[in-house]
Design a protein around this motif. Structure first.
Motif, PDB file in Angstrom:
ATOM      1  N   ASN A   1      60.327  55.130   7.920  1.00  0.00           N
ATOM      2  CA  ASN A   1      59.367  55.996   8.604  1.00  0.00           C
ATOM      3  C   ASN A   1      58.620  55.282   9.724  1.00  0.00           C
ATOM      4  OD1 ASN A   1      59.980  58.252   7.110  1.00  0.00           O
ATOM      5  ND2 ASN A   1      58.338  57.949   5.623  1.00  0.00           N
ATOM      6  N   SER A   2      58.819  53.971   9.868  1.00  0.00           N
ATOM      7  CA  SER A   2      58.152  53.233  10.947  1.00  0.00           C
ATOM      8  C   SER A   2      58.847  53.434  12.290  1.00  0.00           C
ATOM      9  CB  SER A   2      58.102  51.735  10.609  1.00  0.00           C
ATOM     10  OG  SER A   2      59.399  51.155  10.634  1.00  0.00           O
TER      11      SER A   2
ATOM     12  N   ALA B   1      69.086  50.965   1.427  1.00  0.00           N
ATOM     13  CA  ALA B   1      68.955  49.567   1.829  1.00  0.00           C
ATOM     14  C   ALA B   1      67.519  49.236   2.206  1.00  0.00           C
ATOM     15  CB  ALA B   1      69.878  49.272   3.012  1.00  0.00           C
ATOM     16  N   MET B   2      66.720  50.276   2.489  1.00  0.00           N
ATOM     17  CA  MET B   2      65.341  50.089   2.924  1.00  0.00           C
ATOM     18  C   MET B   2      64.402  50.934   2.075  1.00  0.00           C
ATOM     19  SD  MET B   2      65.630  50.041   7.113  1.00  0.00           S
ATOM     20  CE  MET B   2      66.707  51.471   7.273  1.00  0.00           C
ATOM     21  N   THR B   3      63.094  50.781   2.321  1.00  0.00           N
ATOM     22  CA  THR B   3      62.097  51.620   1.669  1.00  0.00           C
ATOM     23  C   THR B   3      61.733  52.769   2.597  1.00  0.00           C
ATOM     24  OG1 THR B   3      60.183  50.457   2.587  1.00  0.00           O
ATOM     25  CG2 THR B   3      61.138  49.576   0.539  1.00  0.00           C
TER      26      THR B   3
ATOM     27  N   ALA C   1      60.658  58.164  -4.538  1.00  0.00           N
ATOM     28  CA  ALA C   1      60.483  57.105  -3.540  1.00  0.00           C
ATOM     29  C   ALA C   1      60.780  57.604  -2.130  1.00  0.00           C
ATOM     30  CB  ALA C   1      61.383  55.927  -3.870  1.00  0.00           C
ATOM     31  N   SER C   2      61.753  58.511  -1.994  1.00  0.00           N
ATOM     32  CA  SER C   2      62.135  59.016  -0.674  1.00  0.00           C
ATOM     33  C   SER C   2      61.225  60.129  -0.188  1.00  0.00           C
ATOM     34  CB  SER C   2      63.585  59.514  -0.700  1.00  0.00           C
ATOM     35  OG  SER C   2      63.712  60.607  -1.590  1.00  0.00           O
ATOM     36  N   GLY C   3      60.366  60.659  -1.078  1.00  0.00           N
ATOM     37  CA  GLY C   3      59.451  61.726  -0.672  1.00  0.00           C
ATOM     38  C   GLY C   3      59.964  63.112  -0.938  1.00  0.00           C
ATOM     39  N   VAL C   4      61.166  63.239  -1.493  1.00  0.00           N
ATOM     40  CA  VAL C   4      61.654  64.570  -1.867  1.00  0.00           C
ATOM     41  C   VAL C   4      60.707  65.180  -2.898  1.00  0.00           C
ATOM     42  CG1 VAL C   4      63.529  65.843  -2.982  1.00  0.00           C
ATOM     43  CG2 VAL C   4      64.050  64.058  -1.317  1.00  0.00           C
ATOM     44  N   LEU C   5      60.303  64.355  -3.877  1.00  0.00           N
ATOM     45  CA  LEU C   5      59.278  64.742  -4.837  1.00  0.00           C
ATOM     46  C   LEU C   5      58.068  63.850  -4.614  1.00  0.00           C
ATOM     47  CD1 LEU C   5      61.454  65.077  -8.075  1.00  0.00           C
ATOM     48  CD2 LEU C   5      60.503  66.940  -6.694  1.00  0.00           C
ATOM     49  N   GLN C   6      56.873  64.446  -4.676  1.00  0.00           N
ATOM     50  CA  GLN C   6      55.657  63.688  -4.409  1.00  0.00           C
ATOM     51  C   GLN C   6      54.641  63.904  -5.519  1.00  0.00           C
ATOM     52  OE1 GLN C   6      54.305  64.669  -0.458  1.00  0.00           O
ATOM     53  NE2 GLN C   6      56.205  63.951   0.498  1.00  0.00           N
ATOM     54  N   ALA C   7      53.598  63.080  -5.503  1.00  0.00           N
ATOM     55  CA  ALA C   7      52.559  63.147  -6.533  1.00  0.00           C
ATOM     56  C   ALA C   7      52.027  64.575  -6.661  1.00  0.00           C
ATOM     57  CB  ALA C   7      51.431  62.186  -6.195  1.00  0.00           C
TER      58      ALA C   7
ATOM     59  N   GLY D   1      56.268  53.184  -3.202  1.00  0.00           N
ATOM     60  CA  GLY D   1      56.571  52.968  -1.793  1.00  0.00           C
ATOM     61  C   GLY D   1      57.436  51.751  -1.517  1.00  0.00           C
ATOM     62  N   LEU D   2      57.442  50.790  -2.430  1.00  0.00           N
ATOM     63  CA  LEU D   2      58.252  49.588  -2.223  1.00  0.00           C
ATOM     64  C   LEU D   2      59.638  49.708  -2.848  1.00  0.00           C
ATOM     65  CD1 LEU D   2      55.554  46.797  -2.787  1.00  0.00           C
ATOM     66  CD2 LEU D   2      56.379  47.768  -0.628  1.00  0.00           C
TER      67      LEU D   2
END
Length: 251
Positions: free
Chosen positions: A92-93, A85-87, A23-29, A79-80
């Protein structure tokens, strides 16, 4: 109150950790997960626990498990899923300057509190993490997993769980760029050396030294992220991670 507390198994908690890494992007698809032995070492659990957690994620379509090949992160959209505490989409916004200033303000306060509250068990955990990290200097995926575990262990050592969640969110900012930065020659070694300085300051019980070491580390993260944002992500300079043996392309 006791009846209202949800009891979770170690397998469920490790499954949550693996989800958070995705979810945090450390690992991705497309990324290959390290082997059971390496993951067990990075997360300080047994290989059977890792196996059970991965099977649970596979049943939900989060990872793909194939006989004779490494487990891969599937294309599931997490992503959700909240990191702390946040996504990831929420954190990233914000722009880089805002996040960097927030890290300097909040994270340094959290790690100072962690230095005051540091106990022998957590310090031993951090030292063990350094040992594992030292074996991952040529393995970006394992280092990124260890890096997140290292930081979160420190945040959780503070006495305010809400602020620990907030800085966990800040840690995940622009992880795509952090991943590419790990392809730079010597980048992993420099981060490891920062971690060594942080642990030495914790071991000395010197809160000022802990904050100074973190400020140096955050300055390095800020600069490499800024450079990656300037370059842009139009080309895939750091494709899906495949662990040891892969030679990451320099950004």
């Amino acid at each position: 109150m006791r009846r209202g507390i949800e009891k979770r198994t170690v397998t469920e908690m490790i499954g949550d950790k693996l989800e958070s890494l995705i979810a945090s992007g450390v690992l991705q698809a497309g990324d290959e997960l390290p082997g059971e032995r390496e993951l067990a070492s990075a997360l300080s659990v047994s290989r059977q626990t890792i196996r059970n957690a991965v099977q649970g994620l596979a049943a939900r379509g989060i990872v793909d498990v194939s006989q004779g090949s490494r487990t891969r992160v599937a294309g599931a959209d997490l992503g959700l899923l909240k990191i702390g505490a946040m996504t990831a989409r929420t954190i990233n916004s914000y722009d880089l300057e805002a996040v960097h200033e927030a890290r300097l303000l909040i994270e340094c306060a959290v790690v100072r509190d962690a230095a005051i509250a540091m106990d022998a068990e957590t310090l031993a955990q951090l030292r063990h993490s350094l040992e594992v990290q030292r074996a991952t200097l040529d393995d970006p995926v394992r280092f990124l997993i260890c890096d997140r575990e290292f930081h979160v262990a420190i945040y959780r050592a503070s006495r305010n769980p809400l602020l620990a969640d907030v800085v966990t969110d800040l840690y995940a900012y622009m992880m795509d760029n952090r991943r590419r930065a790990m392809g730079e020659a010597g980048a992993i070694q420099r981060s490891y050396e920062d971690h060594v300085a942080i642990v030495e300051a914790f071991a000395a019980g010197d809160a000022d030294a802990v904050v100074a070491a973190f400020e140096q580390h955050l300055a390095r993260i800020y600069e490499t992220t800024r450079q990656q944002l300037a370059v842009g992500a139009s080309s895939e300079v750091f494709p899906p991670l495949r662990g040891r043996g892969r030679s990451p392309t320099a950004a």
